[in-house]
Design a protein around this motif. Sequence first.
Motif, mmCIF file in Angstrom:
data_model
loop_
_atom_site.group_PDB
_atom_site.id
_atom_site.type_symbol
_atom_site.label_atom_id
_atom_site.label_comp_id
_atom_site.label_asym_id
_atom_site.label_seq_id
_atom_site.Cartn_x
_atom_site.Cartn_y
_atom_site.Cartn_z
ATOM 1 N N LEU A 565 0.848 -1.188 0.000
ATOM 2 C CA LEU A 565 0.000 0.000 0.000
ATOM 3 C C LEU A 565 0.885 1.240 0.000
ATOM 4 N N PRO A 566 0.342 2.400 -0.390
ATOM 5 C CA PRO A 566 1.113 3.633 -0.258
ATOM 6 C C PRO A 566 1.550 3.846 1.193
ATOM 7 N N THR A 567 2.637 4.503 1.385
ATOM 8 C CA THR A 567 3.139 4.782 2.730
ATOM 9 C C THR A 567 2.072 5.510 3.543
ATOM 10 N N GLY A 568 1.902 5.079 4.783
ATOM 11 C CA GLY A 568 0.929 5.737 5.654
ATOM 12 C C GLY A 568 -0.464 5.161 5.575
ATOM 13 N N ARG A 569 -0.622 4.018 4.905
ATOM 14 C CA ARG A 569 -1.933 3.377 4.832
ATOM 15 C C ARG A 569 -1.843 1.933 5.307
ATOM 16 N N ALA A 570 -2.983 1.428 5.795
ATOM 17 C CA ALA A 570 -3.065 0.031 6.218
ATOM 18 C C ALA A 570 -4.474 -0.475 5.965
ATOM 19 N N ARG A 571 -4.587 -1.802 5.953
ATOM 20 C CA ARG A 571 -5.891 -2.438 5.738
ATOM 21 C C ARG A 571 -6.357 -3.126 7.029
ATOM 22 N N GLY A 572 -7.685 -3.148 7.185
ATOM 23 C CA GLY A 572 -8.311 -3.934 8.244
ATOM 24 C C GLY A 572 -9.442 -4.736 7.647
ATOM 25 N N ILE A 573 -9.793 -5.841 8.291
ATOM 26 C CA ILE A 573 -10.786 -6.749 7.729
ATOM 27 C C ILE A 573 -11.782 -7.161 8.799
ATOM 28 N N ALA A 574 -13.014 -7.472 8.355
ATOM 29 C CA ALA A 574 -14.057 -7.981 9.254
ATOM 30 C C ALA A 574 -15.049 -8.774 8.420
ATOM 31 N N VAL A 575 -15.688 -9.766 9.052
ATOM 32 C CA VAL A 575 -16.715 -10.575 8.384
ATOM 33 C C VAL A 575 -17.835 -10.826 9.380
ATOM 34 N N GLU A 580 -29.461 -13.083 7.806
ATOM 35 C CA GLU A 580 -29.240 -14.205 6.894
ATOM 36 C C GLU A 580 -28.367 -13.840 5.695
ATOM 37 N N THR A 581 -27.649 -12.746 5.780
ATOM 38 C CA THR A 581 -26.722 -12.334 4.721
ATOM 39 C C THR A 581 -25.315 -12.249 5.297
ATOM 40 N N TYR A 582 -24.350 -12.643 4.487
ATOM 41 C CA TYR A 582 -22.951 -12.714 4.900
ATOM 42 C C TYR A 582 -22.171 -11.611 4.197
ATOM 43 N N VAL A 583 -21.471 -10.805 4.991
ATOM 44 C CA VAL A 583 -20.752 -9.655 4.447
ATOM 45 C C VAL A 583 -19.346 -9.614 5.024
ATOM 46 N N ALA A 584 -18.361 -9.414 4.149
ATOM 47 C CA ALA A 584 -16.985 -9.154 4.587
ATOM 48 C C ALA A 584 -16.543 -7.831 3.999
ATOM 49 N N GLN A 585 -15.781 -7.073 4.761
ATOM 50 C CA GLN A 585 -15.308 -5.778 4.298
ATOM 51 C C GLN A 585 -13.838 -5.594 4.646
ATOM 52 N N VAL A 586 -13.127 -4.980 3.714
ATOM 53 C CA VAL A 586 -11.746 -4.579 3.931
ATOM 54 C C VAL A 586 -11.689 -3.064 3.801
ATOM 55 N N ALA A 587 -11.191 -2.402 4.835
ATOM 56 C CA ALA A 587 -11.083 -0.940 4.837
ATOM 57 C C ALA A 587 -9.618 -0.537 4.726
ATOM 58 N N GLU A 588 -9.376 0.457 3.893
ATOM 59 C CA GLU A 588 -8.032 1.009 3.699
ATOM 60 C C GLU A 588 -8.003 2.388 4.347
ATOM 61 N N VAL A 589 -7.109 2.583 5.312
ATOM 62 C CA VAL A 589 -7.176 3.735 6.209
ATOM 63 C C VAL A 589 -5.820 4.413 6.328
ATOM 64 N N ASN A 691 -9.634 -2.062 12.962
ATOM 65 C CA ASN A 691 -8.543 -3.017 12.789
ATOM 66 C C ASN A 691 -7.459 -2.463 11.872
ATOM 67 N N ALA A 692 -7.855 -1.663 10.877
ATOM 68 C CA ALA A 692 -6.870 -1.005 10.017
ATOM 69 C C ALA A 692 -6.075 0.030 10.803
ATOM 70 N N ILE A 693 -6.765 0.753 11.684
ATOM 71 C CA ILE A 693 -6.077 1.738 12.522
ATOM 72 C C ILE A 693 -5.023 1.057 13.382
ATOM 73 N N PHE A 694 -5.368 -0.095 13.944
ATOM 74 C CA PHE A 694 -4.379 -0.818 14.746
ATOM 75 C C PHE A 694 -3.195 -1.259 13.887
ATOM 76 N N ALA A 695 -3.493 -1.790 12.698
ATOM 77 C CA ALA A 695 -2.409 -2.249 11.823
ATOM 78 C C ALA A 695 -1.460 -1.110 11.475
ATOM 79 N N LEU A 696 -2.011 0.107 11.393
ATOM 80 C CA LEU A 696 -1.210 1.263 11.003
ATOM 81 C C LEU A 696 -0.471 1.887 12.186
ATOM 82 N N THR A 697 -1.154 1.992 13.334
ATOM 83 C CA THR A 697 -0.624 2.786 14.448
ATOM 84 C C THR A 697 -0.250 1.969 15.682
ATOM 85 N N GLY A 698 -0.750 0.721 15.751
ATOM 86 C CA GLY A 698 -0.544 -0.061 16.960
ATOM 87 C C GLY A 698 -1.478 0.322 18.087
ATOM 88 N N LYS A 699 -2.439 1.222 17.817
ATOM 89 C CA LYS A 699 -3.407 1.648 18.834
ATOM 90 C C LYS A 699 -4.719 0.899 18.623
#
Length: 710
Positions: A565-575, A580-589, A691-699
């Motif tokens: 990813l570009p410097t200063g960005r990270a991804r987080g994921i959730a499902v 009765e519907t299944y959704v997964a999302q990846v956020a780039e932050v 989760n993306a914020i944690f991946a990026l900042t450790g917070k």
Amino acid sequence: MRASSNVTRREFLETATVAGAGLVIGFHIPGGARFGPTPVAPFTPNAWLRINPDESVLVMVDRSEMGQGVTTSLPMLLAEELEADWSKIRIDFAPADKAYINPMFGMQGTGGSTSVRAAYTPLRKAGAAAREMLVAAAGETWGVDKSECRAEQGAVLHAASGRRLTYGKLAVKAATMPLHDVPLKDPKDWKILGTRVRRLDTPPKVDGSAEFGIDVKRPGLLVAVIARSPVFGGKVKSFDATKAKAVPGVRHVVEISSGVAVVADGYWPAKKGRDALEITWDEGPNAGVSSASISQLFAQRAEQPGAVARHDGVPDAALPAAPTKLDAAYELPFLAHATMEPMNCTAHVRADGVDIWAPTQFQTGAQGLGAGIGGVPPEKVKVHTTYLGGGFGRRFELDFLREALETSKAAGAPVKVVWSREDDMRNAQYRPACRHALRAGLDAAGQPVAWTHRIAAPSIMARVFPDTVKNGLDGEAVEGGVGMPYTIPNVHVDYVLTDTGIPVGFWRSVNNSFNAFVVESFIDELAQAAKKDPYEYRRDLLGKAPRHLAVLNLAASKAGWGTPLPTGRARGIAVYKAFETYVAQVAEVSVDSDGAPHVHRVVCAVDCGPVVNPDTVEAQMQSAIVYGLTAALWGEITIDRGRVQQGNFNDYRMLRLAEMPQVEVHIVSSTDSQGGVGEPGTPPIAPAVCNAIFALTGKRVRKLPIGKLA
């Protein structure tokens, strides 16, 4: 969204399959005069369909349109089996009538992402039966066996002779044909379903002809503004209406159950009259409640054992023995619905009947309420459903309808009650605030061996549907927590019902909105403790949840999980599974130097079973993501001295156009059981972003809203 009844929500859902399988073809449209006189009787084989000799095909939409697209998706179901000419389709909103009961609720109402699920079989069967009646009418007209005829594009054709009769020309004779339950089309033969049909409600919304509740006009209409207690549960002690009555245009000042109504010739004099009222309030027991006291209450309650919702294995033994242990507490605030159109309702209570014009999600409740206040039988109450300028569960409530009915009865005239934005923000039923205490144990390989989850939260069902809360357990409040899909041998989930004095109600995705955040954030914490990639960690634990796994894999693949990813960005994921519907999302932050987070891209994968209209599915995922993202970043209703502190969009922040992330929606081709699409996209976005914020900042974000990171 529910109303008081002796039938539980789960009983509604359990009977849905049985009710949905029936063919409600015997019902005829009630109150046909509402459509005006017609020189030739139309063909009305069931409650949803009317074919006129002028070739127009009127479909009655028996669910409320609040932007979710039911005025297109429901007609598509019927039109497909009818073999209708889509250009001839017209729509109208159904009146309150037993013919339109939502089989998944046992009443006429819109919510729980049930509109298409509940209508999927009945509307298709209604269209198929009507089609066969038209084909039979053509065969009889031509003196040929109906098997030699076929329906196509709003007409019946006789291939051997080349003859053709349109539905309009067959309407009168078709009405005399017997009804039959006929097979439904194979999906491979669909022409309308599964295609990107343009929405039928777009043209009237663009040209201004669509009538929302706030647009309603009636002869002799008066407008009312209500003075309500500033504290939840407060009552009028006394009031002086002298100054209010002196405002030009003010006609009446009357006390009603929720406060004092100022009735005038228009909104502005009614508001000025309310401003001039002198009222003394009995603020009641909630005058000392604050956000701080509520947070303290949650913390205390979360230390106490709750009503057991799930118990697998021996978590009490497995947890202490685990080599690695994790503890976390999560806290979430009250949230307002913040619909674009504030609450409003027009009512006319007369001795001979009641009319209600309202942007409501609950026609059965509206009719029953009108009957009770008007003192007339329910069939004497006409409910005219308008377009809804947003609903999100708020318009399933009956408070704003009650105000209009009581005020009209007191004034002896048709009255429109209009709430200001501040009224709407400060006098609602909010998404519950809550606190969650979680513990987990990992083995030497980082695999979870135990998981416990305690939920301390108010109960929506205890307010509106008290019979469903058994032995302190609200089964709705723990959904998603109980349904945690990861393969863990020892699991315990319990619930501590915690009444804060602040009214709570159904908010888009309801309890899933907070349980998803907690479960999907904590599983990320486990992955980090195990020193494993959060996507791969989830994937390895979803062996018994194939539909979860499929959307997780699709979202990760489409998002380029693991690629630079570009410097200063990270991804987080959730499902997450909801409705009765299944959704997964990846956020780039990314996060600014001042701590402000920015969401640049969201990749969403959804499995909702058979798809009626891909455009609707995509739009609802996008909408749900915006709604959930706004709440995650800024959404918070705070309380001081029993009073809501927010009043408008200046202090209850919305996502702005420049802040909108790029959203990609990928739909899984599925023949599995059907799910809803209005709400399931909301729960995963908050944990994906955090989760993306944690991946990026450790917070680690364990308290919402995110705001600015310290």
